[in-house]
Design a protein around this motif. Structure first.
Motif: not given
Length: 331
Positions: A297-307
């Protein structure tokens, strides 16, 4: 059926091998019409690089890299299960390799994963230098599992090792133990917090600590016990992890001692190994599946949400009491 080749893809798409190679490398020199023809042919034939090729061609990767520090430790397999479930649900595939608990090999493994141009990378229990982690994070989102970091570009997922070790010591003290030794994980990830928790708990109970250096393996657990036998064994042992505990139990029994009648043993991780009926190991539980899910989830938030802000997950461990701990026998 023979495995399809780049020549098969070229023939199906009606183009040259050189053009297929350009598409696979994501070259901008190929027209969109021919690029789509090659990717379609690769998909239809089941050509193995097609997932990577599509990622390169679209400049959007659907691959997450995973570097596992130690493939022999079942703890990591259960973390990967959680990571894989979350990644697949989001339409991502995993590419997995190992570093063999060696900084040099882990550096090579990380370089290999970066060559796939993944959307992000999860490092599970890495012993890499912080500088290598920082350099990799400059190229792709990075999450560490069972390793702390202060880098704002790196996310972390950990259990609270200090609390976990304290739970084990408190349990043993409640049974009446006063001679409690700790086999630590050496340079392994999260070894320091677990050792710190053990030492603090022993001080709190007014008991003298006894630490033997080890690592997260069965062999290290057995070797540490052989040291602990002289001049006299403790009444209880807190091992670095479950593998370490199994090695310790084996060495104790080889020395003619019974677990838990003569020496109680506590592990750490609560892997499937600990739950086997003939092992029945008292151990500290880390939520392995949840840790994997949080890492993905942490990786996907960086990738998709730009966190951009770092995610710091610190999970609470719990003690699972089974048959390897009991009140100490009078000597």
């Amino acid at each position: 059926m023979p495995r399809p080749t780049i020549q098969d893809v070229a023939a199906r798409a009606g183009v040259s091998r050189a053009l297929v190679s350009l598409v696979m490398r994501g070259s901008p020199k190929v027209s969109e019409r021919r690029r789509e023809a090659v990717l379609r042919a690769a998909d239809e034939l089941g050509y193995s690089p097609h997932l990577m090729a599509r990622s390169l061609a679209s400049r959007t990767s659907h691959v997450l890299g995973v570097m596992v520090s130690d493939l022999h430790n079942p703890f990591w397999a259960e973390v990967v299960d959680g990571l894989d479930a979350r990644a697949r649900a989001a339409g991502f595939e995993l590419v997995i390799n190992t570093g063999g608990r060696s900084p040099a090999r882990e550096r090579q493994a990380l370089t290999g994963l970066l060559s796939f141009r993944p959307a992000g990378i999860a490092l599970l229990g890495p012993v890499l230098p912080a500088a290598a982690i920082s350099a990799a994070a400059a190229h792709t989102p990075l999450v560490l599992v069972s390793r702390s970091s202060r880098l704002s570009t790196v996310d972390t997922v950990n259990d609270d090792g200090r609390v976990g070790s304290a739970l084990a010591v408190d349990h043993l003290v409640s049974l009446g133990h006063k001679e409690i030794a700790h086999i630590d994980g050496g340079n392994g990830s999260q070894s320091a917090p677990r050792r710190t928790g053990y030492l603090a708990a022993m001080r709190r109970h007014g008991l003298p600590p006894r630490v033997v250096r080890g690592e997260y393996t069965e062999a290290a657990g057995a070797a540490a016990v052989r040291q602990l036998l002289e001049p006299a064994p403790p009444t209880a042992v807190l091992a670095a992890n479950d593998l370490n505990a199994v090695g310790a139990i084996s060495a104790l029994e080889a020395a003619g001692l019974s677990v838990p009648r003569d020496v109680s043993v506590v592990g750490y991780d609560n892997t499937w190994l600990a739950a086997l009926r003939h092992v029945a190991l008292t151990t500290v539980d880390q939520p392995r599946d949840e840790m994997g899910q949080l890492a993905a989830t942490a990786l996907l938030q960086r990738v998709r949400d730009g966190r951009a802000d770092p995610a710091r997950h610190l999970l609470a461990p719990r003690l699972v009491v089974r048959r390897t701990t009991a009140a100490p026998r009078r000597r």
